[in-house]
Design a protein around this motif. Structure first.
Motif, mmCIF file in Angstrom:
data_model
loop_
_atom_site.group_PDB
_atom_site.id
_atom_site.type_symbol
_atom_site.label_atom_id
_atom_site.label_comp_id
_atom_site.label_asym_id
_atom_site.label_seq_id
_atom_site.Cartn_x
_atom_site.Cartn_y
_atom_site.Cartn_z
ATOM 1 N N TYR A 247 -2.175 -0.650 -3.439
ATOM 2 C CA TYR A 247 -1.215 -0.835 -4.519
ATOM 3 C C TYR A 247 -0.116 -1.725 -3.951
ATOM 4 O O TYR A 247 0.811 -1.243 -3.287
ATOM 5 N N HIS A 254 3.560 0.745 -6.390
ATOM 6 C CA HIS A 254 2.879 1.704 -7.255
ATOM 7 C C HIS A 254 3.932 2.542 -7.961
ATOM 8 O O HIS A 254 4.985 2.855 -7.394
ATOM 9 N N GLU A 261 -5.146 -1.027 -9.264
ATOM 10 C CA GLU A 261 -4.836 -1.513 -7.932
ATOM 11 C C GLU A 261 -4.596 -3.006 -8.015
ATOM 12 O O GLU A 261 -5.207 -3.703 -8.808
#
Length: 265
Positions: A247, A254, A261
């Protein structure tokens, strides 16, 4: 100046005021007997009102109860931890909470090496509960463990980081951000990030961003602006090929709720 893990002032709390200090070439050595560390202090706590014990009020009685650090400048510092150290490290302060303000402070040409530490930050190891970091600079190298941030590793509970600048090489094993590793209910604005980020060979998952590696929703699950008017000039992000869960974003690696991702390239 050689220090143990407690720092110069050790445990500081309530209405403490620490201002106008310049420290040259301090050395802070850490081992398994230390849990929290910072050159100025290992723990700094502001304070609650008397009514807080009864759950009536979570605000300080007045400004006198708030801990305050300003105009502290540390140059050419070296913080080195043994491999047995797994605690919290901050360049200036270790664990900071409860309405503490840190402003106009700097770590210049610093080296923080704590490869197995849980949380490592350039200014503070971790912060919580309405801590305010304003107009601070970190310049140097940070090599830490799971949570690494140029200003702080983890920040939570209505904290605020404003007008800060990092120019750093950041190394860690999981969650890394130019300003903060993981942010919970933290507002970050008017910050400038330079440098580079590298995940070390211990990494199994990458949560990496120019501002924050991870941002979590606030407790009320409302939609708030948490990042505003920040500038990012990260030269490079390096992730080992073996790390398949990535990420990685230029701003936030994230956020809770993400199911995707994204690779730097």
């Amino acid at each position: 100046l050689n220090l143990d893990g407690s720092g110069i002032f050790k445990h500081v709390k309530d209405s403490a005021r620490i201002t106008n200090i310049v420290i040259e070439k301090p050395i802070l050595a850490l081992n398994k007997f230390n849990s929290t560390a910072g050159i100025l202090s290992n723990i700094m706590i502001g304070g609650y009102s008397d009514a807080e014990a009864d759950g009536e009020n979570t605000q300080p009685v007045n400004n006198k109860l708030k801990a305050y650090v300003s105009n502290v400048h540390i140059r050419n510092a070296k913080i080195v931890a043994d491999d047995d150290f797994i605690g919290i490290v901050g360049g200036i302060l270790g664990d900071v909470s409860l309405f503490t303000t840190i402003e106009n402070c700097s770590m210049y040409n610093a080296e923080i090496i704590a490869n197995n530490a849980s949380n490592v930050g350039g200014i503070a190891g971790q912060t919580a509960t309405s801590t305010f970091i304003n107009a601070c600079l970190f310049d140097g190298l940070i090599s830490g463990g799971t949570e690494v941030g140029g200003i702080t590793s983890i920040s939570a509970s209505d904290d605020k980081i404003s007008n800060c600048h990092t120019n750093a090489t950041l190394i860690g094993s999981s969650t890394i951000g130019g300003i903060i590793g993981t942010s919970d209910r933290t507002y970050i604005n008017n910050c400038f990030v330079e440098g580079e980020i590298t995940l070390n060979d211990n990494a199994v998952e990458a949560r990496v961003g120019g501002i924050a590696g991870q941002i979590n929703y606030n407790y009320q699950d409302t939609v708030d602006i948490v990042l505003n008017n920040n500038i990012i000039d990260i030269a490079n992000i390096t992730i080992p090929k073996k790390v398949t869960t990535r990420y990685v974003h230029r701003v936030v690696g994230h956020s809770s709720g993400d199911n995707w991702e994204y690779d730097w390239d």
